[in-house]
Design an enzyme around this catalytic site. Structure first.
Site, PDB file in Angstrom:
ATOM      1  N   CYS A  85     -17.200  95.969 -27.664  1.00 27.96           N
ATOM      2  CA  CYS A  85     -18.255  97.815 -27.914  1.00 27.96           C
ATOM      3  C   CYS A  85     -17.886  98.438 -26.200  1.00 27.96           C
ATOM      4  CB  CYS A  85     -19.614  97.648 -27.690  1.00 27.96           C
ATOM      5  SG  CYS A  85     -20.240  98.759 -28.663  1.00 27.96           S
ATOM      6  N   ASP A 229     -38.165  70.416 -20.886  1.00 26.96           N
ATOM      7  CA  ASP A 229     -37.880  71.309 -20.596  1.00 26.96           C
ATOM      8  C   ASP A 229     -38.214  70.083 -19.719  1.00 26.96           C
ATOM      9  OD1 ASP A 229     -36.557  73.202 -22.370  1.00 26.96           O
ATOM     10  OD2 ASP A 229     -38.616  74.947 -21.681  1.00 26.96           O
ATOM     11  N   LYS A 371     -33.183  76.994 -24.693  1.00 28.80           N
ATOM     12  CA  LYS A 371     -33.724  75.416 -25.506  1.00 28.80           C
ATOM     13  C   LYS A 371     -32.737  75.289 -26.610  1.00 28.80           C
ATOM     14  CE  LYS A 371     -37.666  75.772 -25.038  1.00 28.80           C
ATOM     15  NZ  LYS A 371     -37.907  74.791 -23.867  1.00 28.80           N
TER      16      LYS A 371
END
Length: 515
Positions: A85, A229, A371
């Site tokens: 782009c 986490d 994640k």
């Protein structure tokens, strides 16, 4: 430099909303990617020993005075480059072509006509892509060939084969571009000759070595919240420094029902982690008393975490380091970015809530990961599925799921209601199909009827979303029977709730958490 970083990709971020997605898509191909500010010099880029450079999209026009500057030597570096782009406009303009604006642009799904059967389009069948641009190429530079056009004649892709330069007007990194991953793979491996070294096993080896080098003979306090986490961080630190990592759960009184006990047992008995829980709920709740502003609540909780860790560390002995499960989306949402251009969406307690005078040195082995990557690391570390697949839980806990003032009574109501909700998701075999599910207690009371009596009790919202990394999310289409069961059981079992509503907002425009 370790091979895990060699022959990867440097992504220059010109402000695109999709830059992090580019990084994820590259990593999905097991190729290391690193995002850098647009003004990064070629010399600094070459230190990373990349196999290629990607120029991201962005909201600017190349002719604007405020357009991000960059080292023009990059274009003639000899490295393969993919411009996306705005990146296409840069490659066009600085190679002698022209970019112009018609005032119309293209947005959304677009059919393109592919004019090349090699390069990024090798073995590509679908011609449906995702456009999001105002400017367009009006003159192709010398030495370049148009490899695809959109249905209205706009240059959709072009290539300079001799120099290994490729540019697309569309976004191959987004899910809506049907064969975008294949296009990126063609660039990474056929054009740039990248190495697929970015694996969970290699990452673990690299991080263990880094932790050992940073910590030396010192000791680490590892903050554990019960989520995947911090669990992965605790397992990594245990592998790296053994019992010199003191995993600590600070019970701030805002955990889910029975969560502290279950987490300690899983980590101690399942993984052999040196872990202990400390009840700090009284001091947290006293500091939160009367506070209703969500940003202030987050900062109060973040600061008190550090003060509690500091006191606990002194009890244990001299501890210099604090390890925590900060992820890349935490950093982005807290307004920290490679180019320092991100807006604060919400402060995360382990990023935006840290006090300036903190004495600990931070250890954050997951801070560049998303994640889904953390879950892969957890699986490689042999962490049980019940911990790996657990839905994300914010560090401030129920403090950001109780809208308005936090009181012991409101905490108890939410804990009971949320446990019923999650238990039913397990009963109906839906839990693993959902990225994150939780309840929110709203400071609104509604009229109800139970038996022959009028009630005036709390409104409870339930939320469930699907996602891969938390950066974007769609609301989960919950079966009607399950919604009915959840509502009936909560209203009939939890004193203080007489109405349940279901949140059907995606991210964007909403965030996953309400606060």
């Amino acid at each position: 430099m370790n091979n895990i970083y060699n022959n990867g990709v440097v992504i220059l971020d010109f402000g695109s909303q999709y830059t992090q997605l580019i990084a994820r898509r590259v990593r999905e191909q097991n190729v290391y990617s690193e995002i850098m500010p647009p003004e990064t010099s070629l010399d600094k880029i070459l230190i990373q020993d990349p196999a290629a450079i990607i120029l991201s999209g962005g909201p600017s026009s190349i002719y604007e005075q405020s357009a991000p500057d960059f080292d023009h030597n990059i274009i003639n570096s000899g490295l393969p480059i993919l411009g996306i782009c705005y990146g296409l406009h840069l490659l066009t303009h600085f190679n002698g072509g022209q970019v112009s604006s018609t005032g119309e642009g293209e947005y959304g799904f677009t059919e393109i006509e592919i004019q090349a059967e090699d390069g990024i389009f090798a073995d590509i069948k679908s011609s449906k892509v995702w456009m999001s641009h105002g400017d367009q190429v009006s003159k192709v530079p010398d030495g370049w060939e148009v490899s695809a056009c959109s249905s209205n004649g706009v240059v959709a892709a072009m290539t300079n084969k001799e120099r290994g330069l490729v540019a697309t007007q569309f976004h191959p990194e987004v899910h809506h571009t049907r064969e975008g991953n294949k296009m990126l793979a063609n660039f990474l491996f056929d054009i740039a000759d990248c190495s697929p070294n970015w694996t969970a096993g290699n990452f673990i080896k690299e991080q263990i070595a880094k932790i050992q080098n940073l910590v030396g003979d010192g000791s680490v306090l590892t903050g554990v919240s019960g989520g995947v986490d911090s669990t992965v961080v605790a397992a990594l630190l245990h592998k790296a420094v053994g019992d010199r990592s003191h995993a600590v759960i600070v019970d701030h009184g805002l955990m889910r029902k029975n969560e502290v006990k279950e987490c300690v047992e899983a980590l101690k008995n399942g993984l052999g982690v040196n872990i202990h829980a400390y009840d700090e709920s009284e001091i947290f709740l006293s500091k939160l008393e009367g506070e209703v502003d969500p940003e202030k609540k987050r900062k109060i909780i973040g600061n008190q975490f550090i003060f509690s860790f500091d006191r606990i560390a002194k009890e244990i002995g001299h501890i210099e380091f604090l390890a925590q499960g900060t992820l890349y989306p935490d950093i982005i949402e807290s307004g920290v970015s490679k180019g320092n251009t991100a807006h604060v969406i919400k402060s995360h307690h382990n990023v935006g809530g840290l006090p300036d005078d903190m004495e600990f040195k931070l250890v954050e082995p997951l801070k560049e990961l998303f994640k889904d990557e953390v879950r892969k690391i957890g699986k490689e570390l042999d962490i049980p599925d019940i911990l790996i697949k657990r839905h994300p839980f914010p560090g401030p806990g129920l403090g950001v799921r109780i809208i308005g003032e936090i009181t012991p009574e409101r905490i108890s109501i939410l804990q009971e209601a949320d446990k019923i909700y999650i238990d039913i998701l397990y009963e109906d075999d839906l839990y693993d199909s959902i990225w994150q599910a939780f309840s929110v207690l709203i400071p609104v009371k509604t009229v109800g009827v139970m038996g022959d009596q009028r009630t005036y009790e709390n409104l409870l919202a339930i939320r469930a979303v699907t996602s891969t990394d938390g950066m974007t999310a769609d609301w989960f289409d919950m079966p009607t029977d399950t919604l009915t069961k959840i509502s009936n059981r909560i209203v009939n079992s939890v004193r203080g709730v007489n109405r349940v509503v279901y949140d059907i907002t995606s991210k964007p425009p909403g965030t996953i958490e309400w606060e």
